[in-house]
Design a protein around this motif. Structure first.
Motif, PDB file in Angstrom:
ATOM      1  N   ARG A  82       0.815  -1.214   0.000  1.00  0.00           N
ATOM      2  CA  ARG A  82       0.000   0.000   0.000  1.00  0.00           C
ATOM      3  C   ARG A  82       0.848   1.262   0.000  1.00  0.00           C
ATOM      4  O   ARG A  82       0.418   2.301  -0.473  1.00  0.00           O
ATOM      5  N   SER A  83       2.064   1.188   0.557  1.00  0.00           N
ATOM      6  CA  SER A  83       2.927   2.357   0.550  1.00  0.00           C
ATOM      7  C   SER A  83       3.731   2.476  -0.737  1.00  0.00           C
ATOM      8  O   SER A  83       4.320   3.512  -1.010  1.00  0.00           O
ATOM      9  N   MET A  84       3.711   1.407  -1.561  1.00  0.00           N
ATOM     10  CA  MET A  84       4.505   1.422  -2.784  1.00  0.00           C
ATOM     11  C   MET A  84       3.901   2.313  -3.865  1.00  0.00           C
ATOM     12  O   MET A  84       4.542   2.610  -4.861  1.00  0.00           O
ATOM     13  N   PHE A  85       2.641   2.772  -3.678  1.00  0.00           N
ATOM     14  CA  PHE A  85       2.007   3.587  -4.708  1.00  0.00           C
ATOM     15  C   PHE A  85       2.734   4.910  -4.897  1.00  0.00           C
ATOM     16  O   PHE A  85       2.645   5.535  -5.957  1.00  0.00           O
ATOM     17  N   LEU A  86       3.481   5.362  -3.863  1.00  0.00           N
ATOM     18  CA  LEU A  86       4.236   6.608  -3.995  1.00  0.00           C
ATOM     19  C   LEU A  86       5.354   6.482  -5.023  1.00  0.00           C
ATOM     20  O   LEU A  86       5.819   7.486  -5.564  1.00  0.00           O
ATOM     21  N   MET A  87       5.774   5.241  -5.303  1.00  0.00           N
ATOM     22  CA  MET A  87       6.895   5.012  -6.205  1.00  0.00           C
ATOM     23  C   MET A  87       6.446   4.671  -7.619  1.00  0.00           C
ATOM     24  O   MET A  87       7.278   4.436  -8.481  1.00  0.00           O
ATOM     25  N   THR A  88       5.148   4.626  -7.868  1.00  0.00           N
ATOM     26  CA  THR A  88       4.650   4.206  -9.173  1.00  0.00           C
ATOM     27  C   THR A  88       3.800   5.285  -9.805  1.00  0.00           C
ATOM     28  O   THR A  88       3.315   6.193  -9.132  1.00  0.00           O
ATOM     29  N   CYS A  89       3.582   5.176 -11.086  1.00  0.00           N
ATOM     30  CA  CYS A  89       2.720   6.110 -11.808  1.00  0.00           C
ATOM     31  C   CYS A  89       1.294   5.594 -11.761  1.00  0.00           C
ATOM     32  O   CYS A  89       1.048   4.425 -12.033  1.00  0.00           O
ATOM     33  N   LYS A  90       0.348   6.462 -11.406  1.00  0.00           N
ATOM     34  CA  LYS A  90      -1.050   6.074 -11.315  1.00  0.00           C
ATOM     35  C   LYS A  90      -1.856   6.852 -12.340  1.00  0.00           C
ATOM     36  O   LYS A  90      -1.465   7.942 -12.754  1.00  0.00           O
ATOM     37  N   PRO A  91      -3.007   6.306 -12.765  1.00  0.00           N
ATOM     38  CA  PRO A  91      -3.884   7.078 -13.640  1.00  0.00           C
ATOM     39  C   PRO A  91      -4.344   8.337 -12.926  1.00  0.00           C
ATOM     40  O   PRO A  91      -4.502   8.341 -11.704  1.00  0.00           O
ATOM     41  N   PRO A  92      -4.549   9.438 -13.640  1.00  0.00           N
ATOM     42  CA  PRO A  92      -4.987  10.677 -12.994  1.00  0.00           C
ATOM     43  C   PRO A  92      -6.362  10.515 -12.363  1.00  0.00           C
ATOM     44  O   PRO A  92      -7.206   9.787 -12.865  1.00  0.00           O
ATOM     45  N   LEU A  93      -6.578  11.196 -11.232  1.00  0.00           N
ATOM     46  CA  LEU A  93      -7.856  11.148 -10.544  1.00  0.00           C
ATOM     47  C   LEU A  93      -8.922  11.820 -11.399  1.00  0.00           C
ATOM     48  O   LEU A  93      -8.743  12.939 -11.863  1.00  0.00           O
ATOM     49  N   TYR A  94     -10.047  11.117 -11.610  1.00  0.00           N
ATOM     50  CA  TYR A  94     -11.116  11.665 -12.445  1.00  0.00           C
ATOM     51  C   TYR A  94     -11.776  12.830 -11.722  1.00  0.00           C
ATOM     52  O   TYR A  94     -12.190  12.726 -10.573  1.00  0.00           O
ATOM     53  N   MET A  95     -11.908  13.968 -12.410  1.00  0.00           N
ATOM     54  CA  MET A  95     -12.480  15.172 -11.826  1.00  0.00           C
ATOM     55  C   MET A  95     -13.609  15.732 -12.680  1.00  0.00           C
ATOM     56  O   MET A  95     -13.952  16.903 -12.574  1.00  0.00           O
ATOM     57  N   THR A 172     -10.225  -5.786   0.368  1.00  0.00           N
ATOM     58  CA  THR A 172      -9.359  -4.738  -0.173  1.00  0.00           C
ATOM     59  C   THR A 172      -7.960  -5.255  -0.516  1.00  0.00           C
ATOM     60  O   THR A 172      -7.105  -4.480  -0.936  1.00  0.00           O
ATOM     61  N   SER A 173      -7.735  -6.548  -0.339  1.00  0.00           N
ATOM     62  CA  SER A 173      -6.426  -7.116  -0.657  1.00  0.00           C
ATOM     63  C   SER A 173      -6.212  -7.154  -2.170  1.00  0.00           C
ATOM     64  O   SER A 173      -7.082  -7.636  -2.907  1.00  0.00           O
ATOM     65  N   PRO A 174      -5.075  -6.663  -2.656  1.00  0.00           N
ATOM     66  CA  PRO A 174      -4.808  -6.728  -4.094  1.00  0.00           C
ATOM     67  C   PRO A 174      -4.775  -8.152  -4.635  1.00  0.00           C
ATOM     68  O   PRO A 174      -5.023  -8.370  -5.821  1.00  0.00           O
ATOM     69  N   LEU A 175      -4.487  -9.133  -3.770  1.00  0.00           N
ATOM     70  CA  LEU A 175      -4.406 -10.515  -4.223  1.00  0.00           C
ATOM     71  C   LEU A 175      -5.767 -11.062  -4.632  1.00  0.00           C
ATOM     72  O   LEU A 175      -5.857 -11.936  -5.497  1.00  0.00           O
ATOM     73  N   THR A 176      -6.858 -10.566  -4.026  1.00  0.00           N
ATOM     74  CA  THR A 176      -8.189 -11.071  -4.344  1.00  0.00           C
ATOM     75  C   THR A 176      -8.775 -10.418  -5.589  1.00  0.00           C
ATOM     76  O   THR A 176      -9.753 -10.921  -6.150  1.00  0.00           O
ATOM     77  N   ARG A 202     -11.479 -15.244  -4.247  1.00  0.00           N
ATOM     78  CA  ARG A 202     -10.892 -14.425  -5.302  1.00  0.00           C
ATOM     79  C   ARG A 202     -11.942 -14.049  -6.329  1.00  0.00           C
ATOM     80  O   ARG A 202     -12.906 -14.785  -6.557  1.00  0.00           O
ATOM     81  N   ALA A 203     -11.734 -12.894  -6.943  1.00  0.00           N
ATOM     82  CA  ALA A 203     -12.702 -12.407  -7.923  1.00  0.00           C
ATOM     83  C   ALA A 203     -12.595 -13.182  -9.225  1.00  0.00           C
ATOM     84  O   ALA A 203     -11.496 -13.471  -9.708  1.00  0.00           O
ATOM     85  N   VAL A 204     -13.757 -13.524  -9.776  1.00  0.00           N
ATOM     86  CA  VAL A 204     -13.800 -14.141 -11.105  1.00  0.00           C
ATOM     87  C   VAL A 204     -13.515 -13.047 -12.133  1.00  0.00           C
ATOM     88  O   VAL A 204     -14.072 -11.948 -12.064  1.00  0.00           O
ATOM     89  N   SER A 205     -12.636 -13.340 -13.060  1.00  0.00           N
ATOM     90  CA  SER A 205     -12.212 -12.337 -14.035  1.00  0.00           C
ATOM     91  C   SER A 205     -13.409 -11.710 -14.749  1.00  0.00           C
ATOM     92  O   SER A 205     -14.282 -12.416 -15.273  1.00  0.00           O
ATOM     93  N   TRP A 206     -13.452 -10.375 -14.751  1.00  0.00           N
ATOM     94  CA  TRP A 206     -14.542  -9.632 -15.378  1.00  0.00           C
ATOM     95  C   TRP A 206     -14.027  -8.270 -15.803  1.00  0.00           C
ATOM     96  O   TRP A 206     -13.315  -7.603 -15.047  1.00  0.00           O
ATOM     97  N   THR A 207     -14.360  -7.852 -17.023  1.00  0.00           N
ATOM     98  CA  THR A 207     -13.871  -6.583 -17.555  1.00  0.00           C
ATOM     99  C   THR A 207     -14.841  -5.463 -17.219  1.00  0.00           C
ATOM    100  O   THR A 207     -16.027  -5.536 -17.542  1.00  0.00           O
ATOM    101  N   PHE A 208     -14.344  -4.410 -16.587  1.00  0.00           N
ATOM    102  CA  PHE A 208     -15.172  -3.268 -16.202  1.00  0.00           C
ATOM    103  C   PHE A 208     -15.263  -2.275 -17.360  1.00  0.00           C
ATOM    104  O   PHE A 208     -14.703  -1.182 -17.314  1.00  0.00           O
ATOM    105  N   SER A 209     -15.992  -2.653 -18.385  1.00  0.00           N
ATOM    106  CA  SER A 209     -16.252  -1.758 -19.516  1.00  0.00           C
ATOM    107  C   SER A 209     -17.691  -1.267 -19.438  1.00  0.00           C
ATOM    108  O   SER A 209     -18.536  -1.854 -18.759  1.00  0.00           O
TER     109      SER A 209
END
Length: 258
Positions: A82-95, A172-176, A202-209
């Motif tokens: 959770r603290s590693m997000f400071l070191m990565t590029c994220k999509p811009p926050l939708y405004m 909220t676990s990224p693994l699930t 674990r979540a069944v694969s599904w595309t959020f389109s």
């Protein structure tokens, strides 16, 4: 940017780092780690060490040590994901514009139970999730197209309100891979959710389109039914205006707060 990100992360973590160093256990572990590197890499200390390298160089890691270090690094990264997000590029926050009500841990249950004639589609999200950030403009566009008196769209930050994630069984676990999660509520009760969860949690694969959400949740049918219900009721349809300032959202919360 590659240099600034680690520096910002280091400055941000200085207060916690000082408390961490004040504990003898962690300080001793750090000293032993540094001592291992010094003994293993610094001549003449490393010259007398045994080695399994083909070139016979005792001052370099052999393949077993490399495998162990990579495995330990992966564990450290998983523990601090959770603290590693400071070191990565994220999509811009939708405004942009949206017809979405933002819930807190105290308002979500009350709002879902207030008028059981209203159908709710609620997104459970976390700001640190790249998938949630990518889905934000799609969800906002759906709310602009389908929001009406009898069909409302909501969001709740389960990264901030962890008890909500427990109550509604959204991990909220990224693994699930359960974020984002969309849940359809009718009569104050859950009717369906996407993604679905398997027996292992674990979540069944599904595309959020946009197309998938419209098809799976039957948004066209829900919208027509909600419009008929609102016309037949005592109250005329009244849609909430889009906030002129993108930082403003309903219920007194702002995107900066989340």
């Amino acid at each position: 940017m590659a240099v600034l990100a680690p520096l910002i992360a280091l400055v941000y973590s200085v207060p916690r780092l000082s408390r961490w160093l004040a504990r003898p256990y962690y300080l001793l572990s750090a000293l032993l780690s540094v001592a291992f590197l010094l003994v293993r890499k610094l001549p003449p200390l490393c010259n007398s060490l045994p080695t399994q390298r083909e070139d016979g160089n005792p001052c370099d890691f052999d393949w077993r040590e490399v495998e162990i270090l990579m495995f330990l690094s992966a564990i450290v990264m998983m523990k601090n994901r959770r603290s590693m997000f400071l070191m990565t590029c994220k999509p811009p926050l939708y405004m942009g514009p949206e017809y979405i009500k933002y819930f807190s841990d105290k308002t979500i249950d009350e709002e879902l139970e207030r008028d059981k004639r209203v159908t709710w589609i609620v997104e459970f999200f976390a700001n640190w999730s790249n998938d949630c950030q990518s889905f934000a403009p799609i969800y906002a566009d759906l709310s602009l197209k389908y929001n009406c008196t009898g069909l409302n769209f909501g969001k709740v930050d389960v990264g901030r309100y962890t008890d909500v994630s427990t109550r509604y069984k959204v991990s909220t676990s990224p693994l699930t891979k359960q974020l984002p999660t969309l849940i359809l509520f009718q009569g104050g009760k859950e009717v369906m959710r996407r993604p679905q969860i398997d027996k292992k949690g674990r979540a069944v694969s599904w595309t959020f389109s946009e197309e998938n959400v419209i098809r799976e949740f039957n948004l066209n049918e829900l919208y027509q039914r909600a419009k008929k219900l609102s016309k037949g009721g005592d109250n005329t349809p009244e849609e909430r205006p889009v906030a002129s300032n993108p930082m403003e959202v309903p219920d007194g919360e702002s995107k900066k707060d989340k």
